[in-house]
Design an enzyme around this catalytic site. Structure first.
Site, mmCIF file in Angstrom:
data_model
loop_
_atom_site.group_PDB
_atom_site.id
_atom_site.type_symbol
_atom_site.label_atom_id
_atom_site.label_comp_id
_atom_site.label_asym_id
_atom_site.label_seq_id
_atom_site.Cartn_x
_atom_site.Cartn_y
_atom_site.Cartn_z
ATOM 1 N N HIS A 10 -10.531 -4.127 10.219
ATOM 2 C CA HIS A 10 -11.219 -5.219 9.526
ATOM 3 C C HIS A 10 -10.590 -6.580 9.802
ATOM 4 O O HIS A 10 -10.764 -7.518 9.029
ATOM 5 C CB HIS A 10 -11.279 -4.924 8.020
ATOM 6 N N SER B 247 -10.379 4.341 -0.752
ATOM 7 C CA SER B 247 -11.442 5.015 -1.511
ATOM 8 C C SER B 247 -12.416 5.730 -0.566
ATOM 9 O O SER B 247 -13.245 6.504 -1.005
ATOM 10 C CB SER B 247 -12.188 3.993 -2.378
ATOM 11 N N ILE C 50 -5.996 -6.182 5.839
ATOM 12 C CA ILE C 50 -6.033 -7.455 6.557
ATOM 13 C C ILE C 50 -4.757 -8.253 6.292
ATOM 14 O O ILE C 50 -4.667 -9.423 6.619
ATOM 15 C CB ILE C 50 -7.282 -8.256 6.108
ATOM 16 N N THR D 275 -0.859 -2.153 -2.695
ATOM 17 C CA THR D 275 -0.786 -2.551 -4.111
ATOM 18 C C THR D 275 0.677 -2.552 -4.573
ATOM 19 O O THR D 275 1.057 -3.347 -5.425
ATOM 20 C CB THR D 275 -1.621 -1.640 -5.038
ATOM 21 N N CYS E 94 -12.925 -19.492 14.868
ATOM 22 C CA CYS E 94 -14.254 -20.115 14.918
ATOM 23 C C CYS E 94 -15.280 -19.032 15.223
ATOM 24 O O CYS E 94 -15.039 -18.145 16.043
ATOM 25 C CB CYS E 94 -14.269 -21.191 16.005
ATOM 26 N N ILE F 4 1.624 6.186 -3.517
ATOM 27 C CA ILE F 4 1.832 6.380 -2.075
ATOM 28 C C ILE F 4 3.311 6.226 -1.710
ATOM 29 O O ILE F 4 3.865 7.040 -0.970
ATOM 30 C CB ILE F 4 0.982 5.363 -1.279
HETATM 31 P P1 NAD Z 1 -10.366 0.290 -2.075
HETATM 32 O O1 NAD Z 1 -9.957 -0.799 -3.027
HETATM 33 O O2 NAD Z 1 -11.777 0.689 -2.010
HETATM 34 O O3 NAD Z 1 -9.548 1.624 -2.496
HETATM 35 C C1 NAD Z 1 -8.171 1.626 -2.688
HETATM 36 C C2 NAD Z 1 -7.773 3.020 -3.173
HETATM 37 O O4 NAD Z 1 -6.354 3.064 -3.251
HETATM 38 C C3 NAD Z 1 -8.313 3.363 -4.549
HETATM 39 O O5 NAD Z 1 -9.066 4.560 -4.461
HETATM 40 C C4 NAD Z 1 -7.054 3.537 -5.424
HETATM 41 O O6 NAD Z 1 -7.145 4.682 -6.251
HETATM 42 C C5 NAD Z 1 -5.971 3.764 -4.407
HETATM 43 N N1 NAD Z 1 -4.669 3.193 -4.772
HETATM 44 C C6 NAD Z 1 -4.396 1.918 -5.155
HETATM 45 N N2 NAD Z 1 -3.066 1.756 -5.307
HETATM 46 C C7 NAD Z 1 -2.491 2.966 -5.052
HETATM 47 C C8 NAD Z 1 -1.155 3.436 -5.054
HETATM 48 N N3 NAD Z 1 -0.131 2.632 -5.318
HETATM 49 N N4 NAD Z 1 -0.930 4.750 -4.763
HETATM 50 C C9 NAD Z 1 -1.978 5.586 -4.485
HETATM 51 N N5 NAD Z 1 -3.249 5.190 -4.456
HETATM 52 C C10 NAD Z 1 -3.509 3.889 -4.732
HETATM 53 O O7 NAD Z 1 -9.774 -0.076 -0.666
HETATM 54 P P2 NAD Z 1 -10.173 0.402 0.823
HETATM 55 O O8 NAD Z 1 -10.581 1.839 0.824
HETATM 56 O O9 NAD Z 1 -9.077 -0.075 1.696
HETATM 57 O O10 NAD Z 1 -11.493 -0.383 1.244
HETATM 58 C C11 NAD Z 1 -11.903 -1.614 0.874
HETATM 59 C C12 NAD Z 1 -11.648 -2.800 1.771
HETATM 60 O O11 NAD Z 1 -10.600 -3.470 1.126
HETATM 61 C C13 NAD Z 1 -11.125 -2.704 3.162
HETATM 62 O O12 NAD Z 1 -12.108 -3.034 4.020
HETATM 63 C C14 NAD Z 1 -10.013 -3.790 3.258
HETATM 64 O O13 NAD Z 1 -10.331 -4.694 4.308
HETATM 65 C C15 NAD Z 1 -10.105 -4.499 1.976
HETATM 66 N N6 NAD Z 1 -8.893 -4.958 1.280
HETATM 67 C C16 NAD Z 1 -7.700 -5.093 1.919
HETATM 68 C C17 NAD Z 1 -6.590 -5.524 1.216
HETATM 69 C C18 NAD Z 1 -5.286 -5.679 1.957
HETATM 70 O O14 NAD Z 1 -5.299 -6.005 3.137
HETATM 71 N N7 NAD Z 1 -4.168 -5.404 1.297
HETATM 72 C C19 NAD Z 1 -6.684 -5.788 -0.154
HETATM 73 C C20 NAD Z 1 -7.939 -5.653 -0.789
HETATM 74 C C21 NAD Z 1 -9.035 -5.226 -0.056
#
Ligand code: NAD
Length: 246
Positions: A115, A190, A99, A24, A123, A232
């Site tokens: 993932h 999460s 990803i 993020t 494909c 983070i």
């Molecule tokens: P999630 O969205 O469920 O959880 C993300 C967690 O990160 C949240 O609990 C939030 O509180 C915390 N968070 C967000 N920004 C933060 C920061 N700057 N500092 C500290 N904490 C922070 O994501 P997940 O657990 O990875 O699982 C969901 C799925 O999301 C995965 O399977 C993944 O494939 C997919 N995903 C990936 C991306 C990517 O590749 N960047 C983006 C969106 C979703």
């Protein structure tokens, strides 16, 4: 912070398990935060992708728009600290649910993608695989879901959708890393998506110290040796500084 830096000094089998939260700070939204992907998009699971042309169109629409955000994203300080720890011989590997490919772009060499990756399209029927950029641009121009140029069947991003099984090799390698780890970091997940979320539990059960850095609560906070609910990037940089000072 200094306690975690001390653990890091003692450890030599450090593993990082990352989720959308580490990216993020590179401008890529996560799934479950208030401004995350699920707040604005309908989730297309694998079954719907296979069975419905409308579902496939909606999948390609969402993925193509997300792809443009990914495309320009750069690794942030959190990714870069993990590279430094690998170069110092501390970090044995990164297990990621992401990803976006940012760990590799930052320079980590051992990255298990649970993932898959959104940087490629594959494909579902034959071995055709190609970088995502040209097909995404083609979709955005034509509004037509592309078919496989080799066999004419379904093309999808090389990511694991809900309802689709995890890549076996990456999962097994991740469990092995978790078993042999002595310090295991969870960074920005999460911890609700299984089976990935079971991996930190394997590390803890195998004797590793478990550190969770995540803005929100997680279901594994109760078994962690340390929980930090903060950014983070800032937290990893502070731990890194504290380690360098010891
Ligand atoms: P999630 O969205 O469920 O959880 C993300 C967690 O990160 C949240 O609990 C939030 O509180 C915390 N968070 C967000 N920004 C933060 C920061 N700057 N500092 C500290 N904490 C922070 O994501 P997940 O657990 O990875 O699982 C969901 C799925 O999301 C995965 O399977 C993944 O494939 C997919 N995903 C990936 C991306 C990517 O590749 N960047 C983006 C969106 C979703």
């Amino acid at each position: 912070m200094s306690q975690i830096a001390d653990w890091l000094c003692e450890a030599d089998q450090v593993v990082a398990f990352t989720g959308a939260g580490i990216s993020t700070e590179s401008g890529i939204p996560d799934f479950r935060s208030p401004n995350g992907v699920w707040a604005t998009n309908r989730q297309i699971d694998f079954q719907e992708f296979l069975s419905s042309a409308d579902g496939r169109y909606e999948y390609w629409r969402q993925k193509s728009l997300a792809h443009r955000a990914f495309h320009d994203a750069q690794p942030n300080i959190g990714h870069r600290v993990l590279v430094r720890w690998e170069q110092q011989g501390k970090l044995r590997g990164v297990i990621t649910q992401n990803i976006d490919g940012l760990h590799q772009l930052a320079g980590n060499s051992v990255v298990h993608e649970l993932h898959g990756t959104a940087r490629d399209i594959a494909c579902l029927s034959c071995s055709y695989r190609t970088p995502a950029d040209p097909l995404v641009e083609q979709f955005l121009k034509t509004d037509l879901v592309p078919d496989c140029p080799e066999c004419g069947r379904l093309l999808k991003h090389a990511t694991v959708s809900f309802g689709q099984s995890l890549p076996e090799e990456a999962f097994e390698a991740s469990v092995d890393l978790a078993r042999t780890s002595d310090l295991f970091f969870v960074l920005g997940s999460s911890l609700v998506v299984y089976p990935a979320a079971g991996i930190p539990q394997v590390a803890k059960q195998s004797g590793a110290r478990l550190v969770i850095i995540n803005r929100d609560e997680t279901p594994l906070d109760g078994i962690a040796d340390a929980v930090i609910r903060s950014s983070i990037g800032e937290t990893l940089a502070a731990i890194d500084r504290a380690m360098s000072a010891t």
